[in-house]
Design a protein around this motif. Structure first.
Motif, short mmCIF file in Angstrom:
data_model
loop_
_atom_site.label_atom_id
_atom_site.label_comp_id
_atom_site.label_asym_id
_atom_site.label_seq_id
_atom_site.Cartn_x
_atom_site.Cartn_y
_atom_site.Cartn_z
N GLU A 18 0.73 -1.05 0.02
CA GLU A 18 0.16 0.12 0.06
C GLU A 18 1.03 1.40 0.05
O GLU A 18 0.56 2.33 -0.69
N PHE A 19 1.96 1.17 0.85
CA PHE A 19 2.91 2.37 1.07
C PHE A 19 3.63 2.58 -0.56
O PHE A 19 3.52 3.84 -1.07
N LYS A 20 4.05 1.76 -1.10
CA LYS A 20 4.61 1.54 -2.27
C LYS A 20 3.63 2.24 -3.35
O LYS A 20 3.88 3.08 -4.31
N ALA A 21 2.37 1.86 -3.25
CA ALA A 21 1.54 1.98 -4.49
C ALA A 21 1.20 3.60 -4.11
O ALA A 21 1.11 4.48 -5.31
N GLU A 22 1.07 4.07 -2.87
CA GLU A 22 0.93 5.41 -2.76
C GLU A 22 2.13 6.37 -3.20
O GLU A 22 1.82 7.44 -4.10
N ALA A 47 15.16 2.67 -5.40
CA ALA A 47 13.86 2.13 -4.88
C ALA A 47 12.79 2.64 -5.50
O ALA A 47 11.82 1.70 -6.09
N VAL A 48 12.52 4.04 -5.56
CA VAL A 48 11.22 4.52 -5.81
C VAL A 48 11.18 4.38 -7.46
O VAL A 48 10.16 3.80 -7.80
N GLN A 54 7.99 -1.19 -11.72
CA GLN A 54 7.25 -2.53 -11.61
C GLN A 54 5.71 -2.09 -11.71
O GLN A 54 5.10 -2.97 -12.37
N ALA A 55 5.39 -0.85 -11.24
CA ALA A 55 3.68 -0.66 -11.37
C ALA A 55 3.45 -0.66 -12.87
O ALA A 55 2.29 -0.96 -13.02
N GLU A 56 4.25 0.05 -13.76
CA GLU A 56 4.19 0.12 -15.12
C GLU A 56 3.88 -1.32 -15.72
O GLU A 56 3.07 -1.60 -16.60
N VAL A 57 4.98 -2.27 -15.27
CA VAL A 57 4.90 -3.49 -15.82
C VAL A 57 3.74 -4.25 -15.31
O VAL A 57 2.86 -4.89 -16.00
N ASP A 63 7.00 -3.90 -20.84
CA ASP A 63 7.38 -5.20 -20.92
C ASP A 63 7.99 -5.63 -19.75
O ASP A 63 9.01 -4.86 -19.13
N GLY A 64 7.88 -7.11 -19.16
CA GLY A 64 8.62 -7.56 -18.16
C GLY A 64 7.97 -8.37 -17.34
O GLY A 64 6.62 -8.72 -17.77
N LEU A 65 8.17 -9.05 -16.29
CA LEU A 65 7.70 -10.13 -15.33
C LEU A 65 6.97 -9.06 -14.40
O LEU A 65 7.17 -8.37 -13.70
N THR A 66 5.58 -9.54 -14.14
CA THR A 66 4.52 -8.92 -13.40
C THR A 66 4.90 -9.43 -11.82
O THR A 66 5.55 -10.32 -11.63
N SER A 67 4.44 -8.71 -11.03
CA SER A 67 4.81 -9.11 -9.54
C SER A 67 4.18 -10.39 -9.23
O SER A 67 5.05 -11.14 -8.57
#
Length: 102
Positions: A18-22, A47-48, A54-57, A63-67
């Motif tokens: 949740e923190f990362k998403a914010e 890190a940011v 990663q959010a864009e993936v 392109d890339g592996l999703t979470s």
């Protein structure tokens, strides 16, 4: 004099999704730069930027592996490592008992 210029390594911290998403949302709004947001929240800029990437993936914008794919890959690698260890143990046991029966 030797310790001049050397920073103590920062202790490893973990953050909730949740923190990362914010933080990602703040970056995507465009009000402030990634560097400024990182500084404001005492985070590393790298890190940011990784969280934004990663959010864009995950959103399909890059392109890339999703979470979820990354989690599955990590789980499969752990299982593969465990199975290889099991096979190695069985090979050793087979060799041991084959030698004993002679």
């Amino acid at each position: 004099m030797e310790s001049m210029g050397k920073k103590k390594p920062r202790p490893r911290r973990s953050f909730t999704s949740e923190f990362k998403a914010e933080i990602v949302e703040l970056c995507q709004r465009g009000d402030r730069s990634v560097g400024q947001i990182a500084k404001d929240f005492d985070l590393t800029e790298t890190a940011v930027r990784d969280w934004v990437k990663q959010a864009e993936v995950d959103a399909g914008e890059r392109d890339g592996l999703t979470s979820s794919e990354r989690e599955e890959l990590a789980a499969l690698r752990r299982e593969n490592r465990r199975l290889r260890e099991d096979v190695d143990i069985l090979k050793r046991a087979t060799a041991f008992f084959a030698k004993e029966t002679r």
